[in-house]
Write a protein that holds these residues in place. Structure first.
Motif, PDB file in Angstrom:
ATOM      1  N   GLY B  53       0.735  -1.170  -0.095  1.00  0.00           N
ATOM      2  CA  GLY B  53      -0.146  -0.728   0.404  1.00  0.00           C
ATOM      3  C   GLY B  53       1.067   1.000  -0.026  1.00  0.00           C
ATOM      4  N   ASP B  54       2.192   1.295   0.415  1.00  0.00           N
ATOM      5  CA  ASP B  54       2.404   2.088   0.109  1.00  0.00           C
ATOM      6  C   ASP B  54       3.720   2.387  -1.532  1.00  0.00           C
ATOM      7  OD1 ASP B  54       5.401   1.169   2.847  1.00  0.00           O
ATOM      8  OD2 ASP B  54       3.800   2.473   3.235  1.00  0.00           O
ATOM      9  N   LEU B  55       3.369   4.307  -1.821  1.00  0.00           N
ATOM     10  CA  LEU B  55       4.138   4.433  -2.633  1.00  0.00           C
ATOM     11  C   LEU B  55       5.515   4.592  -2.506  1.00  0.00           C
ATOM     12  CD1 LEU B  55       1.248   7.474  -3.017  1.00  0.00           C
ATOM     13  CD2 LEU B  55       1.196   5.273  -4.091  1.00  0.00           C
ATOM     14  N   ILE B  56       6.003   4.502  -4.392  1.00  0.00           N
ATOM     15  CA  ILE B  56       7.131   4.453  -4.500  1.00  0.00           C
ATOM     16  C   ILE B  56       7.734   5.672  -5.534  1.00  0.00           C
ATOM     17  CG2 ILE B  56       8.899   2.857  -4.703  1.00  0.00           C
ATOM     18  CD1 ILE B  56       8.456   1.411  -2.727  1.00  0.00           C
ATOM     19  N   TYR B  57       8.117   6.002  -5.549  1.00  0.00           N
ATOM     20  CA  TYR B  57       9.118   7.074  -6.554  1.00  0.00           C
ATOM     21  C   TYR B  57      10.112   6.507  -7.388  1.00  0.00           C
ATOM     22  CZ  TYR B  57      10.152  11.111  -9.465  1.00  0.00           C
ATOM     23  OH  TYR B  57      10.048  11.713 -10.372  1.00  0.00           O
ATOM     24  N   GLY B  58      10.089   5.701  -8.604  1.00  0.00           N
ATOM     25  CA  GLY B  58      11.600   5.000  -8.876  1.00  0.00           C
ATOM     26  C   GLY B  58      11.309   5.142 -10.159  1.00  0.00           C
ATOM     27  N   ARG B  59      12.473   4.305 -10.692  1.00  0.00           N
ATOM     28  CA  ARG B  59      12.454   4.611 -12.003  1.00  0.00           C
ATOM     29  C   ARG B  59      12.807   2.850 -12.555  1.00  0.00           C
ATOM     30  NH1 ARG B  59      17.900   4.240 -14.224  1.00  0.00           N
ATOM     31  NH2 ARG B  59      19.632   3.929 -12.779  1.00  0.00           N
ATOM     32  N   PHE B  60      12.740   3.210 -13.659  1.00  0.00           N
ATOM     33  CA  PHE B  60      12.632   1.590 -14.632  1.00  0.00           C
ATOM     34  C   PHE B  60      13.949   1.565 -15.239  1.00  0.00           C
ATOM     35  CE2 PHE B  60       8.455   0.110 -15.136  1.00  0.00           C
ATOM     36  CZ  PHE B  60       7.973   1.303 -14.962  1.00  0.00           C
ATOM     37  N   LEU B  61      14.141   0.094 -14.762  1.00  0.00           N
ATOM     38  CA  LEU B  61      15.144  -0.480 -15.372  1.00  0.00           C
ATOM     39  C   LEU B  61      15.759  -1.470 -16.264  1.00  0.00           C
ATOM     40  CD1 LEU B  61      18.889  -0.649 -14.103  1.00  0.00           C
ATOM     41  CD2 LEU B  61      17.974  -1.992 -12.724  1.00  0.00           C
ATOM     42  N   VAL B  62      14.345  -2.231 -16.245  1.00  0.00           N
ATOM     43  CA  VAL B  62      14.213  -2.602 -17.789  1.00  0.00           C
ATOM     44  C   VAL B  62      12.889  -2.301 -17.847  1.00  0.00           C
ATOM     45  CG1 VAL B  62      14.305  -5.250 -18.520  1.00  0.00           C
ATOM     46  CG2 VAL B  62      15.250  -5.082 -17.209  1.00  0.00           C
ATOM     47  N   ALA B  63      12.757  -2.170 -18.995  1.00  0.00           N
ATOM     48  CA  ALA B  63      11.154  -2.422 -19.831  1.00  0.00           C
ATOM     49  C   ALA B  63      10.750  -2.281 -20.799  1.00  0.00           C
ATOM     50  CB  ALA B  63      10.368  -0.449 -19.657  1.00  0.00           C
ATOM     51  N   ASN B  64      11.026  -3.331 -21.612  1.00  0.00           N
ATOM     52  CA  ASN B  64      10.702  -4.102 -23.114  1.00  0.00           C
ATOM     53  C   ASN B  64       9.347  -4.460 -22.923  1.00  0.00           C
ATOM     54  OD1 ASN B  64      11.735  -6.557 -22.575  1.00  0.00           O
ATOM     55  ND2 ASN B  64      13.258  -5.812 -22.549  1.00  0.00           N
ATOM     56  N   LYS B  65       9.066  -5.186 -24.171  1.00  0.00           N
ATOM     57  CA  LYS B  65       7.885  -5.884 -24.383  1.00  0.00           C
ATOM     58  C   LYS B  65       8.041  -7.237 -23.984  1.00  0.00           C
ATOM     59  CE  LYS B  65       8.247  -6.182 -29.506  1.00  0.00           C
ATOM     60  NZ  LYS B  65       8.699  -7.387 -29.526  1.00  0.00           N
ATOM     61  N   ASP B  66       9.237  -8.007 -23.456  1.00  0.00           N
ATOM     62  CA  ASP B  66       9.418  -9.010 -24.089  1.00  0.00           C
ATOM     63  C   ASP B  66       9.031 -10.035 -21.700  1.00  0.00           C
ATOM     64  OD1 ASP B  66      11.738  -8.792 -26.184  1.00  0.00           O
ATOM     65  OD2 ASP B  66       9.431  -9.802 -26.690  1.00  0.00           O
ATOM     66  N   MET B  67       9.504  -9.149 -21.371  1.00  0.00           N
ATOM     67  CA  MET B  67      10.140  -9.106 -20.149  1.00  0.00           C
ATOM     68  C   MET B  67       9.311  -8.671 -18.961  1.00  0.00           C
ATOM     69  SD  MET B  67      14.121  -9.189 -20.537  1.00  0.00           S
ATOM     70  CE  MET B  67      14.949  -9.057 -18.819  1.00  0.00           C
ATOM     71  N   GLU B  68       8.446  -8.859 -18.150  1.00  0.00           N
ATOM     72  CA  GLU B  68       8.888  -8.117 -16.799  1.00  0.00           C
ATOM     73  C   GLU B  68       9.076  -7.089 -16.435  1.00  0.00           C
ATOM     74  OE1 GLU B  68       6.864  -9.392 -12.792  1.00  0.00           O
ATOM     75  OE2 GLU B  68       9.326  -9.411 -12.799  1.00  0.00           O
ATOM     76  N   PRO B  69       8.284  -6.114 -16.474  1.00  0.00           N
ATOM     77  CA  PRO B  69       8.996  -4.517 -15.890  1.00  0.00           C
ATOM     78  C   PRO B  69      10.156  -4.284 -14.847  1.00  0.00           C
ATOM     79  CG  PRO B  69       7.092  -4.089 -16.252  1.00  0.00           C
ATOM     80  CD  PRO B  69       7.168  -5.676 -17.042  1.00  0.00           C
ATOM     81  N   GLU B  70      11.087  -3.800 -14.931  1.00  0.00           N
ATOM     82  CA  GLU B  70      11.745  -4.166 -13.335  1.00  0.00           C
ATOM     83  C   GLU B  70      12.298  -2.331 -12.914  1.00  0.00           C
ATOM     84  OE1 GLU B  70      14.798  -7.477 -14.206  1.00  0.00           O
ATOM     85  OE2 GLU B  70      15.684  -6.064 -12.295  1.00  0.00           O
ATOM     86  N   MET B  71      11.589  -1.949 -11.552  1.00  0.00           N
ATOM     87  CA  MET B  71      12.290  -1.000 -10.925  1.00  0.00           C
ATOM     88  C   MET B  71      13.295  -0.995 -10.085  1.00  0.00           C
ATOM     89  SD  MET B  71       8.827   0.470 -10.470  1.00  0.00           S
ATOM     90  CE  MET B  71       9.353   2.317  -9.722  1.00  0.00           C
ATOM     91  N   VAL B  72      14.110  -0.018 -10.170  1.00  0.00           N
ATOM     92  CA  VAL B  72      14.887   0.765  -9.095  1.00  0.00           C
ATOM     93  C   VAL B  72      15.202   1.772  -8.460  1.00  0.00           C
ATOM     94  CG1 VAL B  72      16.960  -1.383  -9.573  1.00  0.00           C
ATOM     95  CG2 VAL B  72      16.418   0.991 -10.228  1.00  0.00           C
ATOM     96  N   CYS B  73      14.878   2.759  -7.142  1.00  0.00           N
ATOM     97  CA  CYS B  73      15.147   3.243  -6.431  1.00  0.00           C
ATOM     98  C   CYS B  73      16.331   4.350  -6.279  1.00  0.00           C
ATOM     99  CB  CYS B  73      13.740   3.246  -4.783  1.00  0.00           C
ATOM    100  SG  CYS B  73      12.014   2.843  -5.543  1.00  0.00           S
TER     101      CYS B  73
END
Lengths: 153, 168
Positions: B53-73
């Motif tokens: 339920g927390d809010l996180i501000y982060g950016r995408f490390l991996v984001a393409n149509k073949d893979m699950e998106p991954e974020m990092v802070c």
């Protein structure tokens, strides 16, 4: 399977011939695309999926009128990062000593230090005296030997 | 509909905690994953304090149509630079992606005018989510309503509305 060309007894020539023939047979069994060679076109198009560089967008966290001072510091930092890069490219630090000068100095001192190593004892002393003469104007000819000084009561 | 793009900063909502990884809803077609080690100063023993339920501000490390998106802070050099859990209180709402781009433009009049009103804090996610926090609930809601309505108002109408509030 024993391919004829693998036999040791045969001449190298006949071996080669057989090898080639049998390679053809083998390769025909493998499937391959019978397409003409397509040259990879050098595309002048680079795909950019994010909007950030297109419109030079600001950093997403903002604070106004001192609500969150840390975020305000961040705002200044992040938004000037783009400008800093430009400034760095423009002016380079002018070195005090040019590269050539630096190399020359290093070489000279290096030659000096290694040369000293091979001097004979007498020459070494002369060198030492010369160095010290440079520092003090008047000095006795002999160096005063360091004696034990009695501690005064 | 938001499409995750590598390098974009977004606001995500923690929906699940699966062992060492958090699942975040970023408004895309898939949930993004966020490792608990992707925070500044996080180690296996020193875990970040993130709840469902927390809010996180982060950016995408991996984001393409073949893979699950991954974020990092965390940014390239290992510092958080403003990313991480977004604090208590405040209000999260959605706007269109076009408005976000307009608001993040270098000289955005809307933001400049709002900043004159009263102190507040704002986080803009490229996925269309905005988080606002001001001193009172009323002030927060005023800002929310202005930002939501901004899309359909002309500059004049906006100045009218802001003129009403700047007196308070």
């Amino acid at each position: 399977l024993s391919f004829q060309f693998m036999q040791r007894g045969l001449d190298s020539q006949t071996k080669k011939q057989l090898e080639e023939e049998e390679k053809k047979i083998i390769s025909e069994e493998h499937w391959y695309l019978d397409l003409p060679d397509l040259r990879e076109k050098e595309s002048f198009i680079i795909e950019e999926r994010s909007f950030m560089p297109c419109e030079d967008l600001l950093y997403g966290r903002m604070s106004f009128k001192g609500f969150n001072p840390e975020v305000e510091k961040l705002m200044i930092q992040m938004n000037s990062q783009g400008k800093e890069e430009e400034i760095e490219v423009d002016d380079k630090m002018e070195a005090d000593v040019s590269d050539e000068e630096m190399a020359r100095r290093q070489y000279e001192t290096l030659v000096g230090t290694i040369g000293k190593k091979f001097l004979r004892k007498r020459d070494q002393r002369v060198l030492q005296d010369e160095d010290e003469d440079g520092n003090t104007n008047t000095r006795p000819s002999k160096k005063a030997k360091k004696k034990f000084l009695k501690p005064q009561d | 509909q938001y499409v995750p793009v590598r390098g974009d900063h977004v606001i995500g909502i923690v929906t699940a905690k699966a062992g060492d990884v958090f699942k975040l809803d970023v408004g895309g077609s898939e949930l993004a994953s966020l490792s608990y080690l992707a925070f500044e100063g996080a180690t296996k023993r020193n875990r970040p304090n993130v709840q469902v339920g927390d809010l996180i501000y982060g950016r995408f490390l991996v984001a393409n149509k073949d893979m699950e998106p991954e974020m990092v802070c965390i940014d390239g050099s290992g510092r958080s630079s403003g990313m991480g859990v977004i604090g208590q209180d405040g209000f999260l709402f959605k706007v269109s992606l076009g408005l976000i781009r307009k608001l993040l433009a270098p000289k955005c009049e809307i933001i400049q005018e709002l900043s004159q009103l009263y102190p507040f804090e704002l986080v803009l996610g490229m996925n269309g989510r905005i988080w606002v926090k001001a001193k009172t609930v009323q002030q927060t809601l005023i800002i929310v309503n202005i930002l939501e309505a901004c899309e359909h108002m002309t500059a004049e109408q906006r100045k009218q509305v802001l003129g009403k509030f700047s007196g308070n």
